[in-house]
Design an enzyme around this catalytic site. Structure first.
Site, PDB file in Angstrom:
ATOM      1  N   SER A 183      -9.202  -7.777  -1.262  1.00 51.24           N
ATOM      2  CA  SER A 183      -9.956  -6.759  -0.542  1.00 51.24           C
ATOM      3  C   SER A 183     -11.193  -6.272  -1.282  1.00 51.24           C
ATOM      4  CB  SER A 183      -9.043  -5.583  -0.223  1.00 51.24           C
ATOM      5  OG  SER A 183      -8.587  -4.985  -1.413  1.00 51.24           O
ATOM      6  N   HIS A 211      -5.012  -7.304   5.192  1.00 51.05           N
ATOM      7  CA  HIS A 211      -6.434  -7.294   5.569  1.00 51.05           C
ATOM      8  C   HIS A 211      -6.774  -8.461   6.486  1.00 51.05           C
ATOM      9  CE1 HIS A 211      -8.274  -3.965   3.366  1.00 51.05           C
ATOM     10  NE2 HIS A 211      -7.441  -4.229   2.385  1.00 51.05           N
ATOM     11  N   LYS A 242      -3.932  -0.645   9.182  1.00 53.93           N
ATOM     12  CA  LYS A 242      -5.318  -1.115   9.127  1.00 53.93           C
ATOM     13  C   LYS A 242      -5.761  -1.524  10.534  1.00 53.93           C
ATOM     14  CE  LYS A 242      -5.556  -1.941   4.199  1.00 53.93           C
ATOM     15  NZ  LYS A 242      -4.442  -2.290   3.319  1.00 53.93           N
TER      16      LYS A 242
HETATM   17  C1  LIG Z   1      -3.459  -1.682   2.419  1.00 57.48           C
HETATM   18  C2  LIG Z   1      -2.593  -2.697   1.778  1.00 57.48           C
HETATM   19  C3  LIG Z   1      -1.239  -2.445   1.533  1.00 57.48           C
HETATM   20  C4  LIG Z   1      -0.611  -1.103   1.789  1.00 57.48           C
HETATM   21  O1  LIG Z   1      -0.439  -0.867   3.151  1.00 57.48           O
HETATM   22  P1  LIG Z   1       0.183   0.526   3.614  1.00 57.48           P
HETATM   23  O2  LIG Z   1       0.865   0.198   4.902  1.00 57.48           O
HETATM   24  O3  LIG Z   1      -0.941   1.489   3.773  1.00 57.48           O
HETATM   25  O4  LIG Z   1       1.159   0.946   2.571  1.00 57.48           O
HETATM   26  C5  LIG Z   1      -0.471  -3.458   0.992  1.00 57.48           C
HETATM   27  N1  LIG Z   1      -1.010  -4.665   0.701  1.00 57.48           N
HETATM   28  C6  LIG Z   1      -2.316  -4.926   0.903  1.00 57.48           C
HETATM   29  C7  LIG Z   1      -2.862  -6.269   0.560  1.00 57.48           C
HETATM   30  C8  LIG Z   1      -3.151  -3.952   1.445  1.00 57.48           C
HETATM   31  O5  LIG Z   1      -4.442  -4.209   1.631  1.00 57.48           O
END
Ligand SMILES: *Cc1c(COP(=O)(O)O)cnc(C)c1O
Length: 396
Positions: A183, A211, A242
């Site tokens: 990311s 992502h 997301k």
């Molecule tokens: C955002 C993200 C998470 C965490 O996700 P949440 O549901 O907000 O806990 C885990 N792994 C990756 C790769 C992320 O980008």
């Protein structure tokens, strides 16, 4: 006696002095391409709102209706009396979308990644992890007693070396774990090569596609679809926080035995409430929208391509790629200051982007991360590029 407070205050001062203190900016309304801030309206280019579903009326209406039908809370973990039929429906829908036997919800992807390894692997096993994997994968792997190996980011040669080491050490199960998208760079894991190596060394593959799910790949099924390896990836983790509505919640999608074992043993699943009823209903609607959102995915691709070409024309350096995360680079010694100053100036100009510098990214590789959304218009993108150019002039 409170001996802790003075210690914390000194440590907080150190963080501030190092310029690493994270101050939260408050948004005075809903998430979207345009947000209200105490300093005024701003075009928002730093949310993970890839399909624009966070502020879309569909999930919000579904969640509102759910409050009447399903109530506010569960007051129980899943296995006691905290499972509604809609929780199972959402799990089956996630599995159907991703093409796995089943899926299991967690209250976040952080919890999904935090709980999976300890539940599935023993000291006789080996976990091989990309060095840039998300913090939740790193923590989850730490909680498990399997042998740990780390390979350089997306480096298949180094991955092969670690696989050889794990096999020579006599590991029973070997699993390769990677983010689908890194990311900070907006780059993809080389999934085809990873799956080839997994086959050669009889290893499992787990991809955290937080992502990617919903918008990467022709049908939005994420990086395995993009690279044509959907039936070669054994375990997927992902987030509902997301692209898929952006509220909260995470999941593991995998074969039946993996999901069944997680229901028995994953500690964040056993000992913590799952998603609130309204979040389940809103997320189901978000997933339903994402599954048929070819138009939104096309819009997102178009906006990302427009941003990349305009910024390149204007002489900015963007790390190569096609993901809607764009790392606009400010290399060198003065880069961190430049990136920070440009991002601050851009906010004054009404464009919200975020600067990252050491230790979040390597020293000398400061950047401003720009995330496109299907909710952005071409005018929004042009305004963002204009603000970059103006801020670069003003900051020097
Ligand atoms: C955002 C993200 C998470 C965490 O996700 P949440 O549901 O907000 O806990 C885990 N792994 C990756 C790769 C992320 O980008």
């Amino acid at each position: 006696m409170d001996t802790l407070t003075p210690k914390l205050q000194a440590a907080l001062d150190d963080i501030r002095e190092a310029g690493l203190y994270k101050a939260e900016r408050e948004i005075l309304g809903r998430q979207g391409p345009q947000v209200a801030t105490p300093a005024g309206e701003a075009l928002n280019f730093c949310a993970n709102n890839y399909l624009g579903l966070a502020g879309h009326p569909g999930p919000a209406e579904a969640a509102k209706a759910a409050l009447d039908k399903w109530g506010f809370g569960m007051s129980s973990v899943r296995f006691i009396c905290g499972t509604q039929d809609q929780h199972r429906d959402l799990e089956r829908e996630i599995a159907a979308f991703l093409g796995t036997d089943d899926a299991i919800l967690f209250s976040s992807c952080f919890d999904a990644n935090g709980g999976i390894f300890e539940a599935l692997f023993t000291p006789a096993d080996a976990i091989i992890s990309d060095e840039l994997n998300h913090a939740s994968l790193i923590d989850g792997i730490r909680l498990c007693k399997a042998a740990r190996y780390r390979y350089r980011n997306a480096d298949l040669e180094d991955l092969r070396a670690q696989l050889i080491a794990a096999r020579q050490a006599g590991a029973e199960q070997v699993i390769i774990v990677t983010d689908g998208v890194f990311s900070m760079d907006g780059s993809y894991a080389p999934l085809e090569g990873i799956c080839d190596l997994a086959e050669e060394f009889e290893a499992l593959v787990m991809v955290d596609d937080s992502h990617a799910t919903g918008f990467v790949g022709e049908g939005g099924r994420g990086t395995p679809e993009l690279f044509g390896v959907q039936d070669r990836v054994d375990i997927l983790s992902g987030t509902l926080g997301k692209a898929l509505g952006g509220a909260s919640g995470g999941y593991i999608a995998a074969g039946q035995a993996v999901v069944d074992m997680l229901r028995q043993k994953a500690r964040p699943y056993l000992f913590s409430n799952t998603l609130a009823p309204a979040v389940v209903a809103g997320s189901r609607e978000a997933l339903r929208l994402a599954a048929t959102a070819d138009d939104l995915r096309a819009q997102l691709r178009e906006m990302a391509a427009l941003f990349r070409s305009r910024m390149t024309e204007a002489g900015f350096e963007i790390l190569p790629g096609s993901h809607p995360i764009h790392a606009v680079m400010f290399p060198g010694e003065d880069g961190a200051r430049q990136a920070g100053a440009i991002a601050s100036r851009m906010l004054e100009l009404g464009v919200y982007v975020t600067a990252f510098s050491f230790p979040v990214v390597p020293n000398g590789k400061a950047r401003i991360r720009v995330q496109l959304s299907a909710a952005h218009s071409a005018d929004d993108v042009e305004a963002c590029v204009a603000a970059f150019i103006q801020a670069r002039e003003d900051v020097g």
